[in-house]
Design an enzyme around this catalytic site. Structure first.
Site: not given
Length: 430
Positions: A286, A329, A335, A344, A359, A365
């Protein structure tokens, strides 16, 4: 409303535009000696001695100069606070999520802004939401503290600015640089909802492409700038300013949008997020969200942005042997996310259009439990993430939540529970 406005294209370009042919000084004519009795006025968005490729300034040719104004007095905007929010350390080291704001009393854009989070520094950023149903009639605004990023989520908005007009629809953004005067008008009945970023650091610019090469991400030619236009309002109007994190107001004898011609590279612009050329993996793993950066405000530390504006648009996912949604992560960066439309992919429930999440630094999260287990079972084949548009303001500085965000906004107090269904699946033995 039909978008029949005219635009100029090209991020970083030097523009020249005039309502009446022959208004702009040309050749050896001094830029300070325009024809037709206009007043020259230079607007500088950077210090005079910045590098040539970073210098931002525009010559405006006005019917009256900006010095024609009354005495300034203190003003206020009920829930649009300053870009420096001191919450006395009440922001927890926890993921936070909000639903869409609820409509209150009739108001215009400025009175409809609600501050959600901000960096507690003079050079940083803030994120607000807006919700309004009235045009700014005979009322104008400019921000001395930073540039503004408007993201309509419901309802198109018409921005009338000193340099001309921009019609901005959902799935588009508009950027109004520091100091430029403007008014926000509705384009229909009902409430207009969206997000407002405020950047008090270095002006936003396109990110470097590095190994990506010369193509990809946001194309400079897709950024649209207004052509000159002016208002004919000759009666008294109100001008509101945000200066040193306080609101002030004064009166003007007529509209400040009286620019007949201008030339320069410091002007408002808009960009259609659907034009973004998404880059992603075609093998495995990813990719980091930095490949989705539309605009960035660099800090004094290379690679550590004051703020990045990032989007998550429709795209194909084809990575093999890969967990395709964002992995779990904890980041140095902070963020603030919003959803302009659709779903989403990492939060299929709870994170809705018009809502948002925070976050902060080192707050863990990632996908909620339901998404995680569904993705584990998904057949490995090309997958189209469609009908979605999420965005993120990512800052190197902590976002402090405002008192409004913590006590009055629709805060989801159970957000943390969305991960608690993740089971210990370890099958090893000591």
């Amino acid at each position: 409303m039909k978008n029949d406005l005219k635009y100029q294209s090209g991020f970083g370009s030097y523009f020249e535009t005039e309502v009446i042919p022959g208004t702009l000084p040309v050749g050896r004519n001094s830029p300070q000696q325009p024809p037709q009795g206009l007043y020259p006025e230079q607007l500088n968005g950077t210090a005079f001695t910045m590098k040539r490729n970073e210098n931002l300034r525009t010559w405006l040719y006005r019917q009256q100069p900006s010095v024609i104004q009354g005495e300034w007095t203190r003003s206020s905007s009920p829930k649009y606070w300053t870009s420096v929010v001191a919450d006395d350390g009440q922001t927890p080291p926890q993921a936070l999520r909000w639903g869409p704001l609820k409509a209150e009393t009739d108001c215009d854009f400025i009175d409809g802004v609600r501050t959600m989070v901000a960096n507690a520094t003079s050079e940083g950023s803030a994120v607000h939401h807006y919700l309004f149903n009235q045009s700014m009639n005979k009322k104008y605004f400019y921000n001395s503290d930073g540039e503004l990023v408007l993201l309509p989520q419901e309802g198109s908005i018409l921005l009338k600015t000193e340099m001309g007009n921009l019609l901005v629809e959902p799935q588009e953004i508009a950027v109004i640089p520091r100091g430029i005067k403007f008014a926000v008008h509705t384009t229909g009945n009902g409430w207009h909802r969206g997000y407002l970023g405020e950047n008090t650091g270095a002006p936003l610019r396109l990110p470097e492409l590095g190994p990506i090469g010369s193509n990809g991400l946001a194309n400079p030619r897709d950024f649209l700038f207004p052509v000159a236009a002016y208002e004919t309002e000759k009666s008294s109007v109100e001008l509101v300013s945000k200066f040193q994190n306080r609101f002030w107001k004064t009166t003007l004898p007529s509209s400040p949008l009286n620019v007949v011609a201008w030339h320069g590279n410091y002007a408002p612009y808009k960009y259609d997020l659907r034009q973004f050329n998404t880059i992603g993996t075609i093998s495995y793993d990813h990719p980091d969200p930095s490949i989705f950066t539309v605009l960035t405000s660099p800090s004094a530390i290379p690679g550590k942005a004051n703020i990045d504006f990032v989007i998550f648009p429709p795209r194909w996912l084809v990575g093999e042997n890969t967990f395709r949604p964002p992995y779990y992560h904890r980041n140095l960066m902070n963020e603030y996310m919003g959803l302009l439309g659709g779903v989403y992919d990492a939060k299929k429930e709870g994170f809705v259009p018009g809502g948002s999440s925070l976050h902060n630094c080192m707050v863990p999260h990632g996908p909620d439990a339901d998404t995680f287990y569904k993705e584990l079972k998904r057949e490995e084949k090309p997958q189209k993430v469609d009908a979605t548009m999420a965005f993120m303001f990512e800052s190197s500085q902590i976002y402090q939540a405002s008192a409004y965000a913590l006590a009055q906004a629709p805060l989801d107090k159970d957000y943390w529970k969305c991960w608690q269904g993740l089971k210990n699946q370890f099958e090893g033995t000591p």
